[in-house]
Design an enzyme around this catalytic site. Structure first.
Site, PDB file in Angstrom:
ATOM      1  CD  GLU A 128      -1.759  -2.420   1.184  1.00 46.18           C
ATOM      2  OE1 GLU A 128      -0.672  -2.734   1.718  1.00 46.18           O
ATOM      3  OE2 GLU A 128      -2.561  -3.269   0.741  1.00 46.18           O
ATOM      4  CG  HIS A 187     -11.406  -8.462   5.000  1.00 47.98           C
ATOM      5  ND1 HIS A 187     -10.919  -9.487   5.786  1.00 47.98           N
ATOM      6  CD2 HIS A 187     -10.631  -8.448   3.877  1.00 47.98           C
ATOM      7  CE1 HIS A 187      -9.920 -10.081   5.178  1.00 47.98           C
ATOM      8  NE2 HIS A 187      -9.718  -9.468   4.023  1.00 47.98           N
TER       9      HIS A 187
END
Lengths: 378, 328
Positions: B60, B129
């Site tokens: 990321e 998540h």
């Protein structure tokens, strides 16, 4: 665990009540169902029994205060029981305010005690203040008198009558028609019934109620109400009878008046009138009428123009019974005569139907309600 | 006019942006051949090729770093972080570099970067998540935070975010991706980050929300109108930073009562900022406490379905909060 007594909902449309008198003081022992206090609603006065046995630990609402249905009135528990430190209804109502309310009160120099709170535990909301301001503006619109005088505070009953009467003339186009009936047959029959039922008080009102109820059966359009989507015809005939009180007026209702024989009607009328004057009507006894009779003749009035008791379609006014000179078979004779005024909602019916109804009603009176005699004899 | 789900509107906007502006490219994990784990980029690799729809390594920090560099070189990168939960390795790139570049260079360098981030709780998502990250980033000056709640807004706000010369965090409610549907006009002007949307006008209380909660808020407000006769104003904030303060203050000056709903944890959530703004600038309009309905302060949306429902505010919870505040 103490039991809280709340302002009860004393009928469908009742939203608030006034504590008129506490029958017990804080610290007094009470039995379950023992009368604890008296409440005035816009309909009637009622005694409220204690919901539990124990000691009246705390009174939240003082005499003369008006609070919404559901507001805690009192706490009943065991002697010496810890009373939870909590805001009483009164403290909440006049205590701290939200910033919006505080600003409005200050801007308009209002006393918070004058504003009725609809929020949680009687809290005053911004809308309450706005509503109060709006109603105050309305109330002060006509120039207030500066001459010496005094302002009588409105009782719940006075306020209720005012609301109903204003609503009536503002919504229904009303027409009053006046008729005259010969009450000789009624008076003659009264003598007979008095002899048959000693101790029972008969007045011509019983015949008038009977004749009206029978005419309502024949002409259901007068036993009706105007609604946005049509004319609602009631299938039952519950006749209200206006009773004057010192502080106003109340209309107890004779339910199923068309099914009662004259002695039963006389009994019901006497009972309701007596209890109405004593303030002992149950709330539901003063509602549900489908037609109203106002016997203003009792006070000497000859002809009146009654205002419809909304949402009903008509009201019958009864003038004083008087010996009057009338022409019978070409000769002048004295007869017991009575003027009747029928005020009706012109949205619901027209004059011709009003005439037919009154012909039927007065026909019953002038024949002495023979049909009722038969019903009674059976 | 077309009926689209939220995810379809986002895909539509990406497709249009790639077609309209040669400087636009997208990058992220699995966004190329695979079309993204949520299928947001499905078909775009085939249509625009590997140079403009570029799969990234699992880093990321790298995705955002590449984006910053490309933006400084006057490209218009749209980066995808697969789940908001994975954005933390890129925190320094976003907060330390992208957000501060313009200030640091005294207005010399702009970072026209968009970072798309699926966020929020979804059944079965569990620890890795389900995170909501808006409050973490809304604290940082120099970043814009956009959270659309309708397909139409998703499409035009994504275009607006790409046009905006500042770095924009574009948060997408993944639980709403296929749950939220709506009409999207054939042609629609881009909407720059900023203005809130009055989703439902009302006078009894103001309800502030964004993303999935704005969608639920509208459902709850309609029920409050139908079942309780309460007229609730629903303000879909759409952009959290910069906040449309005028819309917030105007609404509460009308209603006097405010309820904020978010699925981010309660403590230090964005609701606290709205509460503070109201107390600060609309104090004399307040007719009740400013209330927050939010997820509890627990580290993750529970995997267990019953506990998940307890965790995530839904229309029933919002309706209960509306009734409670209205009665105050």
């Amino acid at each position: 665990m103490p039991t809280t007594l709340q302002m009860p909902k004393l009928g469908e449309s009742v939203i608030e009540g006034t504590v008129s008198r506490w029958l017990k003081r804080e610290g007094d022992p009470v039995d379950e169902y023992e009368p604890l206090l008296e409440i005035i609603t816009d309909k009637v006065d009622t005694e409220i029994p204690s919901p539990a046995a124990g000691v009246l630990l705390r009174i939240h609402v003082g005499e003369g205060e008006t609070v919404a249905v559901g507001t805690p009135l009192a706490l009943i528990g065991d002697a010496g029981e810890e009373v939870e430190a909590r805001q009483s209804a009164r403290a909440a109502g006049s205590g701290r305010h939200s910033p919006a309310v505080a600003r409005l009160l200050a801007e308009h120099q209002l006393d918070a005690a004058a504003v009725r709170g609809s929020g949680r535990e009687g809290r005053i909301t911004r809308k309450d203040v706005e509503a109060h301001l709006a109603s105050r503006q309305q109330a002060t619109a006509p120039a207030e008198s500066t001459t010496p005088g005094e302002l009588l505070p409105l009782t719940p009953m006075r306020r209720r009558i005012a609301q109903q009467m204003v609503a009536s003339v503002q919504t229904a186009p009303q027409v009053t028609a006046v008729y005259e009936a010969d009450m000789g047959a009624v008076l003659a029959q009264r003598e007979t019934l008095r002899a048959e039922h000693p101790g029972l008080r008969f007045t011509p009102v019983a015949w008038i109620v009977a004749a009206t109820a029978r005419a309502l059966v024949e002409h259901p359009t007068l036993n009706a109400e105007w609604r946005a989507d049509g004319i609602f015809l009631h299938h039952e005939r519950h006749v209200g009878l206006a009773v004057a009180l010192e502080e106003g007026l109340i209309v107890p209702v004779i339910r199923h008046a068309d099914r009662l024989a004259l002695p039963d009607l006389a009994r019901a009328i006497a009972d309701l009138a007596t209890r109405a004057r004593a303030g002992q009507l149950r709330p539901d006894e003063a509602r549900g009428g489908t037609f109203t009779i106002s016997n203003y003749g009792a006070g000497g009035c000859l002809v009146g123009t009654p205002i419809i008791n909304p949402p009903q379609a008509a009201i019958l006014g009864v003038g004083a019974l008087q010996q009057r000179p009338v022409v019978r078979e070409g000769a002048l004779v004295a007869r017991p005569m009575c003027y009747f005024s029928l005020t009706f909602d012109h949205r619901v019916l027209d004059g011709a139907l009003a005439d037919a109804f009154m012909r039927c009603m007065m026909g019953g009176l002038e024949s002495g309600m023979d049909a009722d005699r038969e019903k009674q004899d059976r | 006019m077309a009926d689209m789900t939220l995810i379809e509107a986002i895909r539509c906007a990406l497709d249009e942006a790639l077609a309209q502006d040669g400087r636009v490219f997208i990058t992220g994990e699995d966004i190329g051949r695979r079309g993204g784990v949520f299928r947001a980029t499905q078909g775009l690799y085939e249509k625009y090729g590997a140079r403009r729809v570029m799969d990234s390594p699992l880093t990321e920090m790298g995705i955002v770093g590449v984006g910053i560099g490309a933006a400084l070189a006057d490209l218009r990168p749209v980066c995808e972080i697969q789940f908001a939960d994975f954005i933390h390795p890129a925190f320094n790139q976003i907060v330390g570099e992208a957000a501060r570049m313009y200030y640091r260079s005294a207005g010399g360098w702009r970072v026209p970067l968009v970072i798309r981030v699926p966020y929020g709780a979804v059944p079965g998502g569990g620890l890795y998540h389900c995170q909501s990250v808006e409050a973490l980033f809304a604290h940082i000056p120099g970043l814009k935070i956009v959270v659309p709640s309708t397909p139409r807004d998703a499409r035009r706000l994504l275009h607006g975010a790409i046009l905006d010369p500042n770095p924009v965090l574009f948060l997408e409610t993944k639980y709403g991706y296929r749950q939220i549907r709506g009409e999207v006009p054939e042609r629609d002007a881009p909407l720059l980050p900023g203005p809130a949307r009055i989703a439902r006008s009302g006078v009894d209380l103001s309800l502030f929300a964004w993303g999935l909660m704005a969608h639920y808020a509208e459902v709850a407000a309609e029920r409050a109108a139908r079942e309780d006769g309460l007229d609730v104003e629903v303000v879909d904030l759409r952009t959290l930073h910069p906040l449309d303060r005028d819309s917030v203050l105007t609404s509460v000056s009308k209603t006097g009562k405010a309820l904020v709903v978010h699925e981010d944890n309660r403590t230090m959530g964005f609701g606290a900022e709205i509460a503070a703004l109201l107390v600060d600038e609309a104090f004399e309009c307040l007719d009740g406490p400013v209330k927050r309905l939010a997820a509890p302060d627990v580290p993750a949306a529970p995997f267990n379905r019953g506990m998940f429902d307890f965790f995530l505010p839904g229309p029933d919870d919002i309706l209960a909060a509306i009734r409670d505040l209205a009665a105050y």
